[in-house]
Design an enzyme around this catalytic site. Structure first.
Site, PDB file in Angstrom:
ATOM      1  N   LYS A   4       0.847  -1.216   0.000  1.00 28.62           N
ATOM      2  CA  LYS A   4       0.000   0.000   0.000  1.00 28.62           C
ATOM      3  C   LYS A   4       0.875   1.256   0.000  1.00 28.62           C
ATOM      4  O   LYS A   4       0.666   2.167  -0.794  1.00 28.62           O
ATOM      5  CB  LYS A   4      -0.924   0.028   1.235  1.00 28.62           C
ATOM      6  CG  LYS A   4      -1.843  -1.173   1.345  1.00 28.62           C
ATOM      7  CD  LYS A   4      -2.727  -1.097   2.577  1.00 28.62           C
ATOM      8  CE  LYS A   4      -1.987  -1.148   3.908  1.00 28.62           C
ATOM      9  NZ  LYS A   4      -1.288  -2.415   4.204  1.00 28.62           N
ATOM     10  N   ARG A  48     -10.012   0.704   8.165  1.00 25.11           N
ATOM     11  CA  ARG A  48      -9.484  -0.615   8.479  1.00 25.11           C
ATOM     12  C   ARG A  48     -10.479  -1.467   9.257  1.00 25.11           C
ATOM     13  O   ARG A  48     -10.186  -2.615   9.588  1.00 25.11           O
ATOM     14  CB  ARG A  48      -8.258  -0.416   9.338  1.00 25.11           C
ATOM     15  CG  ARG A  48      -7.025  -1.150   8.916  1.00 25.11           C
ATOM     16  CD  ARG A  48      -5.987  -0.718   9.909  1.00 25.11           C
ATOM     17  NE  ARG A  48      -4.744  -1.337   9.822  1.00 25.11           N
ATOM     18  CZ  ARG A  48      -3.687  -0.839   9.182  1.00 25.11           C
ATOM     19  NH1 ARG A  48      -3.775   0.251   8.469  1.00 25.11           N
ATOM     20  NH2 ARG A  48      -2.539  -1.447   9.248  1.00 25.11           N
ATOM     21  N   ARG A  69      11.923  -5.157   4.890  1.00 22.59           N
ATOM     22  CA  ARG A  69      11.586  -3.761   4.588  1.00 22.59           C
ATOM     23  C   ARG A  69      12.492  -2.755   5.297  1.00 22.59           C
ATOM     24  O   ARG A  69      12.783  -2.886   6.481  1.00 22.59           O
ATOM     25  CB  ARG A  69      10.134  -3.473   4.985  1.00 22.59           C
ATOM     26  CG  ARG A  69       9.815  -1.976   4.903  1.00 22.59           C
ATOM     27  CD  ARG A  69       8.370  -1.681   5.030  1.00 22.59           C
ATOM     28  NE  ARG A  69       7.810  -2.175   6.271  1.00 22.59           N
ATOM     29  CZ  ARG A  69       6.513  -2.233   6.494  1.00 22.59           C
ATOM     30  NH1 ARG A  69       5.666  -1.861   5.556  1.00 22.59           N
ATOM     31  NH2 ARG A  69       6.064  -2.675   7.633  1.00 22.59           N
ATOM     32  N   ARG A  92      11.064  -0.437  10.946  1.00 14.71           N
ATOM     33  CA  ARG A  92      10.001   0.007  11.848  1.00 14.71           C
ATOM     34  C   ARG A  92       9.979  -0.783  13.151  1.00 14.71           C
ATOM     35  O   ARG A  92      10.244  -1.979  13.164  1.00 14.71           O
ATOM     36  CB  ARG A  92       8.639  -0.126  11.144  1.00 14.71           C
ATOM     37  CG  ARG A  92       8.315   1.096  10.319  1.00 14.71           C
ATOM     38  CD  ARG A  92       7.129   0.917   9.412  1.00 14.71           C
ATOM     39  NE  ARG A  92       6.010   0.161   9.948  1.00 14.71           N
ATOM     40  CZ  ARG A  92       4.897  -0.057   9.271  1.00 14.71           C
ATOM     41  NH1 ARG A  92       4.748   0.439   8.055  1.00 14.71           N
ATOM     42  NH2 ARG A  92       3.924  -0.769   9.803  1.00 14.71           N
ATOM     43  N   ARG A 112      -0.140  -8.612  13.259  1.00 14.73           N
ATOM     44  CA  ARG A 112      -0.776  -7.662  12.333  1.00 14.73           C
ATOM     45  C   ARG A 112      -1.508  -8.399  11.215  1.00 14.73           C
ATOM     46  O   ARG A 112      -2.580  -7.981  10.781  1.00 14.73           O
ATOM     47  CB  ARG A 112       0.269  -6.713  11.744  1.00 14.73           C
ATOM     48  CG  ARG A 112       0.446  -5.478  12.619  1.00 14.73           C
ATOM     49  CD  ARG A 112       1.782  -4.817  12.438  1.00 14.73           C
ATOM     50  NE  ARG A 112       2.109  -4.471  11.082  1.00 14.73           N
ATOM     51  CZ  ARG A 112       3.372  -4.437  10.600  1.00 14.73           C
ATOM     52  NH1 ARG A 112       4.373  -4.731  11.383  1.00 14.73           N
ATOM     53  NH2 ARG A 112       3.591  -4.087   9.369  1.00 14.73           N
TER      54      ARG A 112
HETATM   55  P1  AP5 Z   1       4.848  -1.632   1.925  1.00 10.01           P
HETATM   56  O1  AP5 Z   1       4.521  -0.782   0.763  1.00 10.01           O
HETATM   57  O2  AP5 Z   1       5.592  -1.016   3.056  1.00 10.01           O
HETATM   58  O3  AP5 Z   1       3.540  -2.381   2.445  1.00 10.01           O
HETATM   59  P2  AP5 Z   1       2.247  -1.813   3.191  1.00 10.01           P
HETATM   60  O4  AP5 Z   1       1.070  -2.441   2.558  1.00 10.01           O
HETATM   61  O5  AP5 Z   1       2.291  -0.331   3.260  1.00 10.01           O
HETATM   62  O6  AP5 Z   1       2.464  -2.492   4.620  1.00 10.01           O
HETATM   63  P3  AP5 Z   1       2.421  -1.896   6.077  1.00 10.01           P
HETATM   64  O7  AP5 Z   1       3.252  -2.826   6.946  1.00 10.01           O
HETATM   65  O8  AP5 Z   1       2.785  -0.456   6.102  1.00 10.01           O
HETATM   66  O9  AP5 Z   1       0.973  -2.091   6.432  1.00 10.01           O
HETATM   67  P4  AP5 Z   1       0.381  -2.143   7.827  1.00 10.01           P
HETATM   68  O10 AP5 Z   1      -1.010  -2.127   7.489  1.00 10.01           O
HETATM   69  O11 AP5 Z   1       0.830  -3.278   8.686  1.00 10.01           O
HETATM   70  O12 AP5 Z   1       1.034  -0.872   8.584  1.00 10.01           O
HETATM   71  P5  AP5 Z   1       0.505   0.579   8.820  1.00 10.01           P
HETATM   72  O13 AP5 Z   1       1.662   1.484   8.870  1.00 10.01           O
HETATM   73  O14 AP5 Z   1      -0.600   0.895   7.917  1.00 10.01           O
HETATM   74  O15 AP5 Z   1       5.685  -2.881   1.342  1.00 10.01           O
HETATM   75  C1  AP5 Z   1       6.208  -3.868   2.209  1.00 10.01           C
HETATM   76  C2  AP5 Z   1       7.557  -4.390   1.656  1.00 10.01           C
HETATM   77  O16 AP5 Z   1       7.323  -5.099   0.438  1.00 10.01           O
HETATM   78  C3  AP5 Z   1       8.564  -3.285   1.313  1.00 10.01           C
HETATM   79  O17 AP5 Z   1       9.831  -3.711   1.704  1.00 10.01           O
HETATM   80  C4  AP5 Z   1       8.453  -3.137  -0.216  1.00 10.01           C
HETATM   81  O18 AP5 Z   1       9.674  -2.701  -0.786  1.00 10.01           O
HETATM   82  C5  AP5 Z   1       8.080  -4.548  -0.636  1.00 10.01           C
HETATM   83  N1  AP5 Z   1       7.211  -4.586  -1.819  1.00 10.01           N
HETATM   84  C6  AP5 Z   1       6.126  -3.789  -2.067  1.00 10.01           C
HETATM   85  N2  AP5 Z   1       5.546  -4.131  -3.243  1.00 10.01           N
HETATM   86  C7  AP5 Z   1       6.281  -5.163  -3.733  1.00 10.01           C
HETATM   87  C8  AP5 Z   1       6.182  -5.962  -4.931  1.00 10.01           C
HETATM   88  N3  AP5 Z   1       5.204  -5.752  -5.847  1.00 10.01           N
HETATM   89  N4  AP5 Z   1       7.090  -6.938  -5.115  1.00 10.01           N
HETATM   90  C9  AP5 Z   1       8.078  -7.159  -4.183  1.00 10.01           C
HETATM   91  N5  AP5 Z   1       8.227  -6.447  -3.057  1.00 10.01           N
HETATM   92  C10 AP5 Z   1       7.335  -5.460  -2.829  1.00 10.01           C
HETATM   93  O19 AP5 Z   1      -0.094   0.450  10.306  1.00 10.01           O
HETATM   94  C11 AP5 Z   1       0.754   0.228  11.406  1.00 10.01           C
HETATM   95  C12 AP5 Z   1      -0.057   0.202  12.686  1.00 10.01           C
HETATM   96  O20 AP5 Z   1      -0.691   1.476  12.900  1.00 10.01           O
HETATM   97  C13 AP5 Z   1      -1.201  -0.815  12.740  1.00 10.01           C
HETATM   98  O21 AP5 Z   1      -0.749  -2.081  13.146  1.00 10.01           O
HETATM   99  C14 AP5 Z   1      -2.132  -0.151  13.769  1.00 10.01           C
HETATM  100  O22 AP5 Z   1      -1.669  -0.364  15.091  1.00 10.01           O
HETATM  101  C15 AP5 Z   1      -1.983   1.329  13.456  1.00 10.01           C
HETATM  102  N6  AP5 Z   1      -2.993   1.784  12.476  1.00 10.01           N
HETATM  103  C16 AP5 Z   1      -2.737   2.275  11.215  1.00 10.01           C
HETATM  104  N7  AP5 Z   1      -3.887   2.601  10.590  1.00 10.01           N
HETATM  105  C17 AP5 Z   1      -4.892   2.312  11.457  1.00 10.01           C
HETATM  106  C18 AP5 Z   1      -6.300   2.401  11.389  1.00 10.01           C
HETATM  107  N8  AP5 Z   1      -6.924   2.848  10.283  1.00 10.01           N
HETATM  108  N9  AP5 Z   1      -7.016   2.023  12.475  1.00 10.01           N
HETATM  109  C19 AP5 Z   1      -6.422   1.593  13.590  1.00 10.01           C
HETATM  110  N10 AP5 Z   1      -5.090   1.448  13.724  1.00 10.01           N
HETATM  111  C20 AP5 Z   1      -4.322   1.800  12.671  1.00 10.01           C
HETATM  112 MG    MG Z   2       2.489   1.093   4.846  1.00  8.48          MG
END
Ligand code: AP5
Ligand code: MG
Length: 217
Positions: free
Chosen positions: A14, A89, A128, A161, A172
Site C-alpha cells: 500500500k 481498516r 523492509r 520500523r 498484524r
Molecule cells: P509496503 O509498501 O511497506 O507495504 P504496506 O502495505 O504499506 O504495509 P504496512 O506494513 O505499512 O501495512 P500495515 O497495514 O501493517 O502498517 P501501517 O503502517 O498501515 O511494502 C512492504 C515491503 O514489500 C517493502 O519492503 C516493499 O519494498 C516490498 N514490496 C512492495 N511491493 C512489492 C512488490 N510488488 N514486489 C516485491 N516487493 C514489494 O499500520 C501500522 C499500525 O498502525 C497498525 O498495526 C495499527 O496499530 C496502526 N494503524 C494504522 N492505521 C490504522 C487504522 N486505520 N485504524 C487503527 N489502527 C491503525
Molecule cells: Mg504502509
C-alpha cells in the site's frame, strides 16, 4: 474529486504504491500508520497512546483514528481527493469515512484490493527498510536502495520500523484477516472493490492500479 481506498494486508505494498501514485495522480497519500508514527516522533499524547496498540500489532481505537483522519482531510492539499493508505481498516471506520465524505458531497471512488498471499506478506515485512525523512519504502531483496542504508531519493537514513518484529508482524496479519478483511465485502457490495494482483513487479502493480483508478468515477 477522487477518494481511493487502498486495501491489502500488512506488507501488500500500500505504502510503496501510494508514494508513486501521489505523483501520477496528483493526490496526497493519507497513511494512518505514518501519521501515528509522526505523532510518536513528536512525542504527542496521541502518539504515546497509539504506540501502546502499534507495538502489539493491534488497531488503535476507531474514534481516535477517525478524528485524526478528519483533521487531515481538512487540509488544503485534499481539495481534489486523497489516496487512503491503511484507512479505513474496520467496518465502523468505513462507515465514519462515508459520513465524512458525504458531508463534503463526496463518496469513495474506488477501493483497490492489492492481493498478496500471507507467506509472501511475511517475507516482504522482514526485508523492509524505510527512509526516515521521506518515507520511501525499500526491500533488501525485492527493491534494494543503490547504497545500503541510504535513500536513493533524498539521501535520508533508512530504518526498520519498531512494529516489524516477527511476533508483531504475525499479529498484524491475524488482525488484518479478522478486522479488516470484512471490509472487502463491504466495498464489494457497493460495487467499489477492484481486485489487483499484488504478486507482480512494483511497476506492474502500479500500472494496474492507475488503470483501475482512472476508470473509476
Ligand atoms: P509496503 O509498501 O511497506 O507495504 P504496506 O502495505 O504499506 O504495509 P504496512 O506494513 O505499512 O501495512 P500495515 O497495514 O501493517 O502498517 P501501517 O503502517 O498501515 O511494502 C512492504 C515491503 O514489500 C517493502 O519492503 C516493499 O519494498 C516490498 N514490496 C512492495 N511491493 C512489492 C512488490 N510488488 N514486489 C516485491 N516487493 C514489494 O499500520 C501500522 C499500525 O498502525 C497498525 O498495526 C495499527 O496499530 C496502526 N494503524 C494504522 N492505521 C490504522 C487504522 N486505520 N485504524 C487503527 N489502527 C491503525
Ligand atoms: Mg504502509
Amino acid at each position: 474529486m477522487k477518494f481511493v481506498v487502498l486495501m491489502g494486508g500488512p506488507g501488500a505494498g500500500k505504502g510503496t504504491q501510494a508514494k508513486q501514485l501521489e505523483e501520477a495522480l496528483s493526490l496526497p497519500q493519507i497513511a494512518t500508520g505514518d501519521l501515528f508514527r509522526e505523532h510518536l516522533r513528536n512525542k504527542s499524547e496521541l502518539g504515546e497512546l497509539a504506540r501502546t496498540f502499534m507495538d502489539k500489532g493491534e488497531l488503535v481505537p476507531d474514534e481516535v483514528t477517525v478524528a485524526m483522519v478528519k483533521d487531515r482531510l481538512s487540509r488544503p492539499d485534499c481539495a481534489h481527493g486523497a489516496l487512503m493508505d491503511g484507512f479505513p481498516r474496520t467496518v465502523p471506520q468505513a462507515e465514519a469515512f462515508e459520513r465524512l465524505l458525504h458531508e463534503m458531497g463526496e463518496q469513495v471512488s474506488i477501493a483497490p484490493y492489492i492481493h498478496v498471499a500471507s507467506e509472501v506478506l511475511l517475507q516482504r515485512l522482514a526485508g523492509r527498510w524505510t527512509c526516515k525523512t521521506c518515507g520511501h519504502v525499500y526491500h533488501v531483496l525485492f527493491n534494494p536502495p543503490q547504497k545500503e542504508g541510504v535513500c536513493d531519493l533524498d539521501g535520508g537514513e533508512l530504518y526498520q520500523r519498531d512494529d516489524d518484529t516477527e511476533e508483531t508482524q504475525k499479529r498484524r496479519i491475524e488482525v488484518y484477516f479478522k478486522q479488516t478483511a470484512p471490509l472487502l465485502d463491504y466495498y464489494r457490495n457497493k460495487g467499489m472493490l477492484a481486485e489487483i494482483n499484488g504478486e507482480q513487479s512494483i511497476d506492474q502493480v502500479q500500472n494496474d492500479l492507475i488503470e483501475a483508478i482512472r476508470n473509476s468515477h
